[in-house]
Design a protein around this motif. Sequence first.
Motif, PDB file in Angstrom:
ATOM      1  N   HIS A   1       2.870  -4.457   4.858  1.00 27.73           N
ATOM      2  CA  HIS A   1       4.109  -3.683   4.479  1.00 27.73           C
ATOM      3  C   HIS A   1       3.914  -2.395   3.962  1.00 27.73           C
ATOM      4  CE1 HIS A   1       8.477  -3.952   3.037  1.00 27.73           C
ATOM      5  NE2 HIS A   1       8.011  -3.470   2.074  1.00 27.73           N
ATOM      6  N   PHE A   2       4.433  -1.493   4.513  1.00 24.89           N
ATOM      7  CA  PHE A   2       4.079  -0.192   4.389  1.00 24.89           C
ATOM      8  C   PHE A   2       5.282   0.713   4.209  1.00 24.89           C
ATOM      9  CE2 PHE A   2       1.485   3.707   6.250  1.00 24.89           C
ATOM     10  CZ  PHE A   2       0.713   3.878   4.964  1.00 24.89           C
ATOM     11  N   PRO A   3       5.615   0.972   2.953  1.00 25.57           N
ATOM     12  CA  PRO A   3       6.918   1.637   2.511  1.00 25.57           C
ATOM     13  C   PRO A   3       6.950   3.067   3.013  1.00 25.57           C
ATOM     14  CG  PRO A   3       6.180   0.309   0.673  1.00 25.57           C
ATOM     15  CD  PRO A   3       4.935   0.295   1.459  1.00 25.57           C
TER      16      PRO A   3
ATOM     17  N   PRO B   1       0.552  -1.257   0.118  1.00 26.39           N
ATOM     18  CA  PRO B   1      -0.019   0.123  -0.057  1.00 26.39           C
ATOM     19  C   PRO B   1       1.012   1.227  -0.031  1.00 26.39           C
ATOM     20  CG  PRO B   1       0.121  -1.043   2.210  1.00 26.39           C
ATOM     21  CD  PRO B   1       1.011  -1.729   1.502  1.00 26.39           C
ATOM     22  N   HIS B   2       0.157   2.349  -0.105  1.00 25.95           N
ATOM     23  CA  HIS B   2       0.961   3.615  -0.009  1.00 25.95           C
ATOM     24  C   HIS B   2       0.154   4.605   0.781  1.00 25.95           C
ATOM     25  CE1 HIS B   2       2.185   7.687  -1.806  1.00 25.95           C
ATOM     26  NE2 HIS B   2       3.171   6.864  -2.559  1.00 25.95           N
TER      27      HIS B   2
ATOM     28  N   PHE C   1       9.357  -0.516  13.897  1.00 27.79           N
ATOM     29  CA  PHE C   1       9.108  -1.561  12.686  1.00 27.79           C
ATOM     30  C   PHE C   1       9.660  -2.881  13.322  1.00 27.79           C
ATOM     31  CE2 PHE C   1       9.643   2.514  10.024  1.00 27.79           C
ATOM     32  CZ  PHE C   1       8.209   2.670   9.969  1.00 27.79           C
ATOM     33  N   ASP C   2       8.866  -3.910  12.845  1.00 30.78           N
ATOM     34  CA  ASP C   2       9.399  -5.164  12.692  1.00 30.78           C
ATOM     35  C   ASP C   2      10.313  -5.724  11.882  1.00 30.78           C
ATOM     36  OD1 ASP C   2       7.004  -7.199  14.625  1.00 30.78           O
ATOM     37  OD2 ASP C   2       6.584  -5.084  13.752  1.00 30.78           O
TER      38      ASP C   2
ATOM     39  N   THR D   1       5.900  -3.677   8.570  1.00 25.93           N
ATOM     40  CA  THR D   1       7.349  -3.726   8.052  1.00 25.93           C
ATOM     41  C   THR D   1       7.359  -2.611   6.948  1.00 25.93           C
ATOM     42  OG1 THR D   1       6.878  -5.448   6.309  1.00 25.93           O
ATOM     43  CG2 THR D   1       8.045  -6.079   8.408  1.00 25.93           C
ATOM     44  N   THR D   2       8.799  -2.123   6.472  1.00 29.00           N
ATOM     45  CA  THR D   2       8.673  -1.027   5.434  1.00 29.00           C
ATOM     46  C   THR D   2       9.843  -1.103   4.509  1.00 29.00           C
ATOM     47  OG1 THR D   2       8.417   1.554   5.647  1.00 29.00           O
ATOM     48  CG2 THR D   2      10.192   0.465   7.027  1.00 29.00           C
ATOM     49  N   ASP D   3       9.865  -0.149   3.570  1.00 27.71           N
ATOM     50  CA  ASP D   3      10.980  -0.098   2.841  1.00 27.71           C
ATOM     51  C   ASP D   3      11.655   1.534   3.179  1.00 27.71           C
ATOM     52  OD1 ASP D   3      10.485  -2.434   1.358  1.00 27.71           O
ATOM     53  OD2 ASP D   3       9.348  -1.395  -0.220  1.00 27.71           O
ATOM     54  N   ILE D   4      12.868   1.430   3.138  1.00 30.27           N
ATOM     55  CA  ILE D   4      13.616   2.747   3.031  1.00 30.27           C
ATOM     56  C   ILE D   4      14.663   3.051   2.143  1.00 30.27           C
ATOM     57  CG2 ILE D   4      14.869   4.302   4.776  1.00 30.27           C
ATOM     58  CD1 ILE D   4      13.696   2.673   7.045  1.00 30.27           C
TER      59      ILE D   4
END
Length: 482
Positions: free
Chosen positions: A283-285, A259-260, A350-351, A323-326
């Motif tokens: 999972h949320f960037p 998602p965004h 964040f996990d 969880t995320t993207d960085i």
Amino acid sequence: MNERDSEQVARMFVEGGYTLTRDEQDADAILVNTCSVRDQAEQKALGKMGMMGKHRERRGHVVYGFMGCMAQSRGEELFERIPHLDVVVGTQKYHRVFGYVDGILKQRLEQRMDVVGAEMESVRVEDDLVAKGSGPGPAKSVLDTGEEEGSQNTIRDHVAGERQPTAFVSIMQGCNMRCSFCIVPDTRGKERGRPIADVVEEVRRLAGKGTKEVTLLGQIVNLYGRTEFPRVGGRSPFVQLLEAVHEVDGIERIRFTSPHPIGYRDDLVAAFTYLPKLCSHIHFPMQSGSDRILKAMRRPYKNEKFISICEKMKAARPDLAITTDIIVGFPTERDEDFQATVDCVERLQFDNSFIFRYSKRKNTPAAELDGQLPERVKEQRNQELLRVQGEIAVRRNAALIGTRQAVLCTGPSKTNKERLSGRTSQNKIVIFDGDAERMEGEIFEVEIEDSTGFTLFGTAAPEVGVGAGVEFGDERAVGPRY
């Protein structure tokens, strides 16, 4: 998403009479499905395909092809880079790959048989005749990267005969966002969603074969259908789809990615309060914790909005894992920008985080920005953020020791075939002993006994088949029926 696209192509080859093999030396066709999100992924694909050219000397009929995002963005250039390449097929033409490859392969095999037949005939007539060329003649290469209306509806089939405890389901293709670092809108095209009824029917077929968990896929999955399908009762098309999939008998877990923050509205947050099959994980960037860098990235939200959504989600589902993207080292990123990212990671706990050093992508605005950072700085920041996230992950997983977790067994562990592997609702990997034939595809409780930081270890409870839904008071809440 690439994994799901590859499965669709594999299904077409199986239906066409081919057998899948993991050994490239036995293959008659070798296809590499490519990614263009980072340069490293492209270089790896190019290197792998280049090395496989050695097989052509021994097995001249083999067909080699690139599919996917790199094929879409580079096109004709790939034939110049890889002399033995036969097929380059873009992201809207996966359903045509089999026809192209099968046509070239059949032509080559027929040419080889013609040569063999001519040689045998010549030997019979004149024993001392010099043998003719033993390799097959050239077949035409194929380049197909054009747009095709309705291509989003072609990713719908799964490999037959395989038991799949979990499955990916593509619900849309394309992206209308224009993040300055991202090439995806150019390689995947504009947003195009599949009808809800078609997605639900695919999920029903999977459930009928024993699938317990589905992951709904989209470039920006929560924006599914926003320009194609109406809102109903204040619910977005994506929430309507979640409700419809939730009603499929046999499906016990539903995930979605990715998602965004734009379009992540309250109706989606609320869905986690009445759809117990939704897994307690998103999972949320985030990409950056700095508003200045988010603006440079053309991410149209501020960091506080991202934080607010995360907090709303945790209030709706208290056991939620995020969880995320960085991206670190984005052009013009200053020390204070990086520190803002570190501060946000520590605040949200964040996990897990998938942390990437910024790399230039062809034809993206970020690649032309002044203030490109040295690789040394990118690496330093990457390692520092990995350290911070690693410490958080170790603490969060250590807190699970001594608890019981509902785990969906997905089969033998990838690193130790003697043990089994599964995932919790929070998407945490759990390793345990057990009977694969009895446990694979089942959801049951595991007593967590140890953790290495990112992997949990435990012992399965004796009773197999424990439900994995989320309890809401004394009864399970359900959404509208379709």
